[in-house]
Scaffold this motif. Structure first.
Motif, short mmCIF file in Angstrom:
data_model
loop_
_atom_site.label_atom_id
_atom_site.label_comp_id
_atom_site.label_asym_id
_atom_site.label_seq_id
_atom_site.Cartn_x
_atom_site.Cartn_y
_atom_site.Cartn_z
N UNK A 1 43.90 41.25 44.90
CA UNK A 1 43.92 42.76 45.60
C UNK A 1 42.90 43.80 44.96
N UNK A 2 42.08 44.55 45.40
CA UNK A 2 41.57 45.49 44.67
C UNK A 2 42.54 46.30 43.71
N UNK A 3 41.99 46.77 42.65
CA UNK A 3 42.94 47.15 41.68
C UNK A 3 42.06 48.11 40.81
N UNK A 4 42.70 49.16 39.94
CA UNK A 4 41.97 49.95 38.84
C UNK A 4 42.37 49.49 37.52
N UNK A 5 41.58 49.30 36.41
CA UNK A 5 41.81 49.00 35.42
C UNK A 5 42.35 50.17 34.31
N UNK A 6 43.42 50.10 33.60
CA UNK A 6 43.88 51.01 32.66
C UNK A 6 44.10 50.37 31.55
N UNK A 7 44.20 51.12 30.49
CA UNK A 7 44.56 50.55 29.11
C UNK A 7 45.53 51.41 28.42
N UNK A 8 46.29 50.65 27.64
CA UNK A 8 47.08 51.38 26.52
C UNK A 8 46.47 51.42 25.35
N UNK A 9 46.30 52.62 24.58
CA UNK A 9 45.48 52.72 23.54
C UNK A 9 46.22 52.08 22.22
N UNK A 10 45.27 51.46 21.49
CA UNK A 10 45.98 51.11 20.09
C UNK A 10 46.79 51.96 19.59
N UNK A 11 47.76 51.64 18.84
CA UNK A 11 48.61 52.54 18.01
C UNK A 11 48.32 52.82 16.82
N UNK A 12 47.11 53.65 16.89
CA UNK A 12 46.20 54.01 15.52
C UNK A 12 45.23 54.93 16.15
N UNK A 13 45.04 56.03 15.30
CA UNK A 13 44.02 56.91 15.50
C UNK A 13 44.28 57.80 16.60
N UNK A 14 43.38 58.39 17.33
CA UNK A 14 43.37 59.52 18.49
C UNK A 14 44.02 58.70 19.66
#
Length: 214
Positions: free
Chosen positions: A54-67
């Motif tokens: 199915x068509x989907x949008x990509x999200x990320x969870x940012x690394x647990x460091x920095x901004x």
């Protein structure tokens, strides 16, 4: 105009989505935040791919460091000298999660979002037929996730939480225990409204949680 919730297109077919999205974005008069002292600019990608059929949008969870440590986000980052928002967004898409996209894959853009962190964030909408394998950078990305276009378009996805000052905080409820706030939530909501549902809306005044200032 095609009803986005009827039949197999465009929420269930990437080619149909591309056609509808390109048309709606071409007619959408996006807003660019004007330059000002101290303003920094970033580009992010709302990248549509086929995931689990199915068509989907990509999200990320940012690394647990920095901004923005551990925050939900879209692939992207700040502009380098001389870069356009589109070029920066596509470069960061490759650097952060290993997806290569070119100008022909860009369908358009949405409004700049004035984040309380001091960035004007430009969302670029992209569709990739054959994205290839994900190669997330461990320095920047903790995990990569997909949310279907139908989930984004569902009536119960946006939730408005009343605040003590009389305003409302948007939560994009993408799954169990998965709520995304502005700035990313605001850009997802505008994508949903403008691109998926054909309803031009603005988001610059959306409430942003205090922890997004960092």
């Amino acid at each position: 105009m095609t009803d986005p919730l009827a039949g197999p297109a465009p929420l269930d077919d990437l080619a149909a989505f591309r056609e509808v999205a390109a048309g709606r974005l071409a007619s959408f008069e996006h807003i660019t935040v004007p330059g000002s002292p101290g303003l920094r600019r970033a580009g992010v990608v709302l990248c549509a791919v086929e995931h689990d059929g199915v068509p989907s949008v990509v999200l990320i969870r940012r690394a647990y460091r920095g901004r923005n440590a551990g925050q939900w986000g879209l692939p992207g980052g700040r502009l380098e000298p001389g870069e356009t928002p589109e070029a920066a967004a596509l470069r960061e898409l490759d650097e952060e999660i290993g997806l290569a996209a070119g100008p022909a894959d860009v369908l358009g853009r949405l409004d700049d979002f004035p984040a309380t962190s001091g960035f004007a964030i430009t969302p670029i909408v992209v569709a990739l037929d054959e994205p290839g394998a994900l190669l997330p950078s461990p320095d920047e990305v903790h995990s990569v996730h997909h949310v279907s276009l139908r989930r984004l378009a569902a009536d119960d996805t946006p939730r408005w939480v009343p605040q003590t000052d009389g305003g409302s905080l948007l939560q994009m409820r993408l799954g169990p225990d998965w709520a995304v706030h502005a700035p990313t939530g605001a850009m997802l909501w505008q994508f949903r409204e403008v691109v998926l549902l054909g309803r031009p809306v603005r988001v610059a005044d959306f409430v942003q949680p205090d922890w997004t200032r960092h």
